[in-house]
Design a protein around this motif. Structure first.
Motif, PDB file in Angstrom:
ATOM      1  N   VAL A 374       0.809  -1.296  -0.198  1.00 32.16           N
ATOM      2  CA  VAL A 374      -0.100   0.035  -0.168  1.00 32.16           C
ATOM      3  C   VAL A 374       0.835   1.289  -0.010  1.00 32.16           C
ATOM      4  CG1 VAL A 374      -1.786   1.360   1.250  1.00 32.16           C
ATOM      5  CG2 VAL A 374      -1.998  -1.208   1.134  1.00 32.16           C
ATOM      6  N   VAL A 375       1.807   1.316   0.693  1.00 33.95           N
ATOM      7  CA  VAL A 375       2.807   2.450   0.846  1.00 33.95           C
ATOM      8  C   VAL A 375       3.493   2.773  -0.584  1.00 33.95           C
ATOM      9  CG1 VAL A 375       4.880   3.287   1.738  1.00 33.95           C
ATOM     10  CG2 VAL A 375       3.336   2.317   3.278  1.00 33.95           C
ATOM     11  N   LEU A 376       3.996   1.690  -1.247  1.00 37.23           N
ATOM     12  CA  LEU A 376       4.674   1.812  -2.324  1.00 37.23           C
ATOM     13  C   LEU A 376       3.439   2.365  -3.519  1.00 37.23           C
ATOM     14  CD1 LEU A 376       6.947  -1.263  -2.633  1.00 37.23           C
ATOM     15  CD2 LEU A 376       7.546   1.213  -2.421  1.00 37.23           C
ATOM     16  N   LEU A 377       2.425   1.845  -3.599  1.00 39.48           N
ATOM     17  CA  LEU A 377       1.431   2.224  -4.149  1.00 39.48           C
ATOM     18  C   LEU A 377       1.025   3.698  -4.207  1.00 39.48           C
ATOM     19  CD1 LEU A 377      -1.328  -0.522  -4.918  1.00 39.48           C
ATOM     20  CD2 LEU A 377      -0.051   0.920  -6.655  1.00 39.48           C
ATOM     21  N   LEU A 378       0.887   4.144  -2.942  1.00 43.52           N
ATOM     22  CA  LEU A 378       0.722   5.618  -2.709  1.00 43.52           C
ATOM     23  C   LEU A 378       1.842   6.495  -2.941  1.00 43.52           C
ATOM     24  CD1 LEU A 378      -1.673   5.236   0.558  1.00 43.52           C
ATOM     25  CD2 LEU A 378      -2.270   5.540  -1.869  1.00 43.52           C
ATOM     26  N   VAL A 379       2.902   6.072  -2.636  1.00 44.84           N
ATOM     27  CA  VAL A 379       4.302   6.880  -2.808  1.00 44.84           C
ATOM     28  C   VAL A 379       4.275   6.879  -4.187  1.00 44.84           C
ATOM     29  CG1 VAL A 379       6.684   7.065  -2.534  1.00 44.84           C
ATOM     30  CG2 VAL A 379       5.151   6.480  -0.427  1.00 44.84           C
ATOM     31  N   GLY A 380       3.938   6.076  -4.990  1.00 43.90           N
ATOM     32  CA  GLY A 380       3.877   6.009  -6.669  1.00 43.90           C
ATOM     33  C   GLY A 380       3.390   7.224  -7.026  1.00 43.90           C
ATOM     34  N   VAL A 381       2.446   7.475  -6.351  1.00 48.50           N
ATOM     35  CA  VAL A 381       1.671   8.904  -6.700  1.00 48.50           C
ATOM     36  C   VAL A 381       2.494  10.089  -6.685  1.00 48.50           C
ATOM     37  CG1 VAL A 381      -0.044  10.650  -6.211  1.00 48.50           C
ATOM     38  CG2 VAL A 381      -0.761   8.238  -5.924  1.00 48.50           C
ATOM     39  N   THR A 382       3.439  10.146  -5.595  1.00 50.52           N
ATOM     40  CA  THR A 382       4.281  11.294  -5.501  1.00 50.52           C
ATOM     41  C   THR A 382       5.215  11.225  -6.372  1.00 50.52           C
ATOM     42  OG1 THR A 382       5.859  10.193  -4.112  1.00 50.52           O
ATOM     43  CG2 THR A 382       3.862  11.372  -3.030  1.00 50.52           C
ATOM     44  N   ALA A 383       5.848  10.083  -7.053  1.00 43.24           N
ATOM     45  CA  ALA A 383       6.766   9.879  -7.917  1.00 43.24           C
ATOM     46  C   ALA A 383       6.099  10.127  -9.460  1.00 43.24           C
ATOM     47  CB  ALA A 383       7.318   8.423  -7.924  1.00 43.24           C
ATOM     48  N   LEU A 384       5.072   9.631  -9.777  1.00 51.19           N
ATOM     49  CA  LEU A 384       4.506  10.066 -10.999  1.00 51.19           C
ATOM     50  C   LEU A 384       3.978  11.215 -11.336  1.00 51.19           C
ATOM     51  CD1 LEU A 384       2.371   6.794 -11.207  1.00 51.19           C
ATOM     52  CD2 LEU A 384       4.310   7.255 -12.686  1.00 51.19           C
ATOM     53  N   LEU A 385       3.351  12.145 -10.293  1.00 53.55           N
ATOM     54  CA  LEU A 385       2.809  13.206 -10.528  1.00 53.55           C
ATOM     55  C   LEU A 385       3.774  14.229 -11.060  1.00 53.55           C
ATOM     56  CD1 LEU A 385       0.226  14.971 -10.279  1.00 53.55           C
ATOM     57  CD2 LEU A 385       0.894  15.392  -7.887  1.00 53.55           C
ATOM     58  N   PRO A 386       4.945  14.395 -10.572  1.00 51.11           N
ATOM     59  CA  PRO A 386       5.933  15.471 -11.282  1.00 51.11           C
ATOM     60  C   PRO A 386       6.085  15.305 -12.621  1.00 51.11           C
ATOM     61  CG  PRO A 386       6.953  14.752  -9.158  1.00 51.11           C
ATOM     62  CD  PRO A 386       5.695  13.781  -9.322  1.00 51.11           C
ATOM     63  N   TRP A 387       6.195  13.847 -13.118  1.00 50.92           N
ATOM     64  CA  TRP A 387       6.583  13.522 -14.447  1.00 50.92           C
ATOM     65  C   TRP A 387       5.108  13.966 -15.183  1.00 50.92           C
ATOM     66  CZ3 TRP A 387       3.946  10.444 -17.954  1.00 50.92           C
ATOM     67  CH2 TRP A 387       4.527  10.123 -19.252  1.00 50.92           C
TER      68      TRP A 387
END
Length: 780
Positions: A374-387
């Motif tokens: 769950v943490v990796l999926l949610l943190v994935g939002v913070t990684a994908l959003l800048p791109w």
């Protein structure tokens, strides 16, 4: 590189933060406020398990009604307790009547002495309610004189409504579950917690979803004022420091803000801890003393926050070249790479995949895999959003002046814009996933009560001293009551003790009995036997209803209190009736139906009166008017509000916990976004002043700021919806629940996120207008 050199450089950064003049202090305070808000919520979260444990301990310590069939003999150290739980509007009231058997009777926790008959001891919240204008209707029901208040040790929360009332003569009414004799307070046999894998999964996901946005906000807060800080660091290169040393000094400056944030956060937490004693959120309240963080978890927060500040700063500066003559970041930056950003959500899905289909049958879910996934999926939002923000704004075309100003600003610093909305996007993604999970498993924890709320909305159980006819008349005269169905009920068996066969006996008028069975005809004086009812499965009603057969009302069972064992002979002329699924809820009611004239007077003590009430819900406080009438009939009259369904208590508790936590996280999101927005405006003070000096309208600049917020948040909410739906689908498959999307919840969660950003933007307009002055160009 030695540890000593690292320590020296970090210490230099700390000194720069606090001795760098107004600029350094401003950045340190902004960072501290942002970090402090997150730390306060983390401390609150670490205190929640202790608060729940204390509430549970207090609840267990005052346990009195145990539903035990074992009878305690009367002695000078025993006490008879009656349950008088009630409701007032939407609030629950815990009530007890106390009748001590002797001078050594046990006192309830939080009570110094027993109230006499006509007196009561109340909780502070109930006392305040009774003394207020809004408690006028409740005062009619609880008219006893208040002689004291219940101490904290006898309450589970500061807003709990509770009372102890003096009584006498309760011993003759002892009924396990309602009125019992005890020799001490406290749960005599605490049961073991029966683990439900799906409920444990819900708890785990709730904590992860609530805490991940907090961590994201703290990581964003330590980068406040980053652009100005980087320009100041160029001066260090001019006096001889190398690039690595400069980055370590910058990390030390961020660490200083984080440490100050710990101090601020502790202060915020202590203030919030005191305020918690006066607040109630979703009917949950606590005393300040309950909110004591776990020392180990508090120490973890104290270590993790400064460490995270150092790591985030070093990571943020990895692509910035700090030279003696300035910071090389004005040129076109390298495009962000997508491949490693996709690895985070894919790794999260890979961790959750092995548990798909587990349901409840294959043991508990692996908590480490669930948390990590769950943490990796949610943190994935913070990684994908800048791109995503960078890619989209690079393709945005021309428009009005406000649009062009906003787009150009986003193209130059898309990372800053993405950081501002990362937290809200993570929170919305988690909320959507949780809503999908809650809605999906809701049916598993919701059952039908079988109560037909179209026929009745309330029920009143009457003590044996209250004649049914009198009670039904009183209820009919109560404002808002449209109809009353009254019954006296009991159980008859074929033997006075431990009967082998038996059935129900119900006494009522013809109109009421027709709600139970299909009667061929009915006159006062008739007796009916219902054949084929689901209630009497396995019983031969033809034998039980044979004329002249002797049955016993209220027989005695093994291990239970002695019944009245009233003999009753089946009369001649018993009419046959057919069962119907009617007013008495959920099952075809069978047994003997007797009209009032056919009931022998000797049967009355063995029957319990029940009144079922049909209400006019448009009448204000109609439920409380009925409760007042019931209390006037007899203090032990028990009223119940009917509902078509009911939920499992633990499921409701978890859902309530989610709402409480979500309210706290939303407050943090709003406050942190506002601080971040103000910091961005502060950094652009001279630019805004220059634009105004050249004739740009303030309306245009205000609209450009709105666009700068709206574009990233729109992209962030779209990404949050996609990630939230994906995570929700996986969680539903893990629990073995059919996947369905509650689009209302998805849109509402997305709308709440957008509303928070809109409110923050509107709150930032007054400071923006103050900054848009030509005087802002002045340099001292």
């Amino acid at each position: 590189m030695s540890v000593r050199q690292w320590a020296r450089d970090l210490a230099m950064g700390v000194r720069f933060a606090f001795t760098g003049g107004r600029e350094g202090w401003t950045r340190a305070v902004l960072t501290a406020v942002g970090v402090g808000l997150g730390v306060a919520l983390l401390l609150l979260t670490t205190a929640i398990p202790n608060a729940l444990d204390v509430r549970h301990e207090r609840e267990a310590a005052r346990t009195d009604i145990t539903f035990s069939s074992e009878q305690i003999p009367e002695a000078n150290d025993t006490l008879v307790v009656a349950r008088l739980d009630a409701n007032f509007r939407d609030d629950d009231i815990r009530g007890r009547a106390l009748d001590p058997d002797g001078p050594r009777a046990p006192l309830p926790p939080g009570v110094d002495e027993f109230p006499a008959v006509g007196e009561m001891v109340v909780s502070p919240a109930l006392k305040e309610l009774l003394e207020s204008d809004s408690g006028a209707l409740l005062r009619e029901r609880l008219s006893d004189r208040i002689v004291g208040t219940i101490g904290e040790s006898g309450l589970i929360g500061s807003a709990e409504l509770a009372f102890y009332q003096g009584a006498e003569g309760l011993a003759q009414h002892i009924d396990p579950g309602r009125i019992e004799r005890i020799d001490r307070f406290g749960d005599p046999a605490p049961g073991e917690d029966q683990s439900d894998p799906v409920l444990l999964l819900l708890v785990l996901v709730v904590f992860v979803v609530l805490l991940t946005p907090v961590a994201v906000f703290i990581a964003a807060a330590v980068r406040f004022g980053g652009e100005r800080r980087d320009r100041r660091l160029a001066a260090l290169r001019l006096v001889g420091s190398d690039g690595r040393m400069t980055r370590r000094i910058a990390a030390g400056e961020a660490m200083a803000g984080a440490v100050l944030g710990l101090v601020f956060g502790t202060g915020f937490f202590l203030v919030g801890r005191q305020l918690a004693g006066t607040a109630e959120v979703y009917r949950i309240s606590v005393f300040p003393s309950y909110l004591n963080p776990s020392p180990l978890l508090a120490l973890l927060v104290a270590v993790a926050v400064p460490a995270a500040a150092v790591l985030v700063t070093l990571f943020a500066l990895r692509g910035v070249v700090i030279e003696p003559l300035g910071v090389v970041r004005a040129g076109r930056p390298a495009r962000r790479r997508l491949w490693w950003r996709l690895l985070l959500p894919l790794a999260g899905l890979a961790m959750l995949y092995p548990m798909i289909g587990n349901g409840r049958e294959n043991g508990d879910f692996n908590q480490y895999l669930v948390t990590g996934g769950v943490v990796l999926l949610l943190v994935g939002v913070t990684a994908l959003l800048p791109w995503i923000v960078e890619t989209v704004v690079a393709r945005l075309g021309s428009g009005g002046v406000a649009w062009q100003l906003a787009v150009r600003r986003l193209q130059m610093s898309s990372g800053t814009a993405a950081r501002m909305v990362n937290g809200i996007a993570v929170a919305v993604a988690g909320a959507i996933a949780l809503q999908m999970l809650f809605v999906g498993v809701d049916d598993d924890y919701t059952r039908s009560t079988g109560q037909d709320v179209s026929l009745a909305q309330m029920e009143a159980a009457l003590p044996s001293e209250v004649p049914l006819a009198r009670a039904t008349d009183e209820f009919r005269d109560t404002e808002g009551v449209k109809a009353v169905y009254g019954y006296s009920e009991g159980y008859v068996g074929d033997r006075p003790r431990i009967p082998d066969h038996g059935t129900m006996m119900t006494v009522g008028d013809c109109a009421s009995l027709r709600e139970i069975a299909r009667l061929p005809s009915c006159d006062d004086g008739d007796v009916f036997a219902v054949h084929g009812a689901e209630w009497d499965a396995g019983e031969d009603m033809a034998k039980l209803a044979a004329p002249g057969r002797k049955l016993y009302l209220d027989p005695t069972y093994d291990g239970s209190p002695k019944g009245r064992e009233v003999p009753w002979t089946v009369p001649q002329g018993v009419k046959a009736a057919e069962p119907r699924r009617g007013l008495l809820a959920g099952i075809d009611r069978g047994g003997f139906l007797i009209t009032p004239k056919a009931m022998a007077a000797a049967l009355a003590p063995g029957l319990t009166g029940h009144a079922y009430l049909k209400l006019d819900e448009s009448v204000a406080d109609v439920h409380d008017r009925v409760r007042n009438t019931a209390a006037a009939l007899h203090p032990l009259t028990d009223t119940m509000t009917w509902s078509a369904t009911e939920r499992t208590g633990r499921f409701d508790a978890i859902r309530t916990g989610l709402f409480v936590g979500s309210a706290c996280v939303l407050a943090l999101i709003g406050a942190s976004l506002l601080v971040s927005q103000l910091e961005q405006l502060r950094e652009r003070k001279k630019l805004l002043s220059a634009l105004v000096a050249f004739g740009t309208r303030r309306r245009t600049l205000s609209l450009s700021v709105l666009w700068q917020t709206a574009i990233p948040i729109a992209l962030g909410l779209v990404l949050a919806a996609v990630v939230g739906l994906t995570l929700g689908t996986v969680l539903l498959k893990m629990t073995g629940t059919p996947v369905r999307v509650d689009w209302t919840s998805v849109l509402s969660m997305t709308g709440i996120g957008a509303a928070v950003v809109l409110v923050v933007t509107l709150c930032s307009l007054p400071p923006l207008l103050r900054l848009m002055r030509p005087e802002g160009l002045r340099t001292e």
